[in-house]
Design an enzyme around this catalytic site. Structure first.
Site, PDB file in Angstrom:
ATOM      1  CG  ASP A 163      24.132  44.909  57.941  1.00  0.00           C
ATOM      2  OD1 ASP A 163      23.589  44.605  56.868  1.00  0.00           O
ATOM      3  OD2 ASP A 163      24.389  44.086  58.833  1.00  0.00           O
ATOM      4  CE  LYS A 197      25.910  39.686  58.292  1.00  0.00           C
ATOM      5  NZ  LYS A 197      24.845  40.718  58.391  1.00  0.00           N
ATOM      6  CB  THR A 233      28.668  38.186  60.542  1.00  0.00           C
ATOM      7  OG1 THR A 233      27.967  39.116  61.373  1.00  0.00           O
ATOM      8  CG2 THR A 233      27.895  36.888  60.446  1.00  0.00           C
ATOM      9  CG  PHE A 265      28.241  42.232  66.054  1.00  0.00           C
ATOM     10  CD1 PHE A 265      26.900  42.547  65.868  1.00  0.00           C
ATOM     11  CD2 PHE A 265      28.824  41.325  65.190  1.00  0.00           C
ATOM     12  CE1 PHE A 265      26.161  41.954  64.858  1.00  0.00           C
ATOM     13  CE2 PHE A 265      28.096  40.728  64.179  1.00  0.00           C
ATOM     14  CZ  PHE A 265      26.756  41.044  64.011  1.00  0.00           C
TER      15      PHE A 265
END
Length: 252
Positions: free
Chosen positions: A75, A193, A217, A239
């Protein structure tokens, strides 16, 4: 560290059958270039039915386990060095725009300059509306330039201030789609996103039902991930590093 999770047989970032970021779990491949996750994940591996097998005593990393389910896509973007690093996909965000603005020689600077002189934005009376318009135009312009540089898909960040506004998210995605259409970038090359709030997940469901692919996300819990999957999100970005950090803090 953020990892984008998708079905391994048809990655939403890359055209099949191309694969990136996969490393073998053999002893000779335990240190992938760029970063290394050497923490053993015995529990995760036991829960993963198709996790990679390894010789007795070999360390299985978190990256090994995640890569058994999905493609691994960095990313990040290295400015103006596509020939050397050859990125396969890209993400356009406000932080990326800030980085471009600080590098006047980058090829993407003109995309931001074009947004700042846009006639539609300049006619708006409220300063907040003008800034939002500039941001949307800049994201679309830079994303269109990136789409010409990478073979995979470009994911465009939705303004975090819309995180709790389902209709606002949907409207912003439609505005970005119009900008990409003006640049002749097909929707099949795009992801959007969206923060995985409940409102964001509902926006993802509505957009996916229209055929627009979304990228959820800020996923920190199983409840978020399950809801995102049920909504039909094309990409769920977990994450991993931050979740592990929160777990360590709770132990103390």
């Amino acid at each position: 560290m953020a990892l984008s999770i998708s079905a391994p047989t048809s990655s939403p970032f890359l055209p099949a059958p191309r694969q990136v970021g996969r490393w073998s779990s053999s002893p000779s491949s335990l240190k992938p270039a760029g970063f290394s996750l050497r923490r053993p994940v015995v529990v995760a591996r036991a829960a993963a039915g198709n996790a990679p097998s390894s010789p007795a005593g070999a360390v299985v990393t978190e990256l090994d386990v995640v890569s058994s389910f999905s493609e691994i896509v960095p990313d990040t973007v290295v400015f103006d060095d596509f020939e050397r690093f050859a990125p396969t996909a890209a993400t356009v965000s406000s932080s990326l725009l800030l980085g471009i603005a600080g590098l006047p020689d980058t090829k993407f600077k003109s995309a931001i300059d074009t947004a700042l002189v846009d006639g539609e934005c300049n006619t708006m009376e409220k300063p907040g509306d003008r800034m939002s318009c500039y941001l949307t135009k800049a994201l679309g312009n830079v994303g269109a330039e990136l789409a010409l540089q990478v073979p995979g898909r470009v994911s465009t960040e939705i303004d975090a201030r819309l995180a709790y506004d389902t209709q606002g998210i949907v409207q912003r995605v439609h505005e970005l789609l119009q900008i990409y259409n003006e640049h002749d970038i097909p929707s099949e090359r795009l992801l959007f996103k969206i923060p995985a709030t409940w409102q964001g997940i509902e926006a993802s469901r509505l957009l996916e039902s229209e055929g627009t692919q979304t990228h959820l996300t800020f996923v920190y819990s199983f409840a978020q991930a399950a809801a995102a999957a049920q909504a039909g999100a094309s990409v769920v970005q977990i994450f991993v590093g931050r979740i592990r950090g929160l777990g360590k803090e709770s132990l103390w």
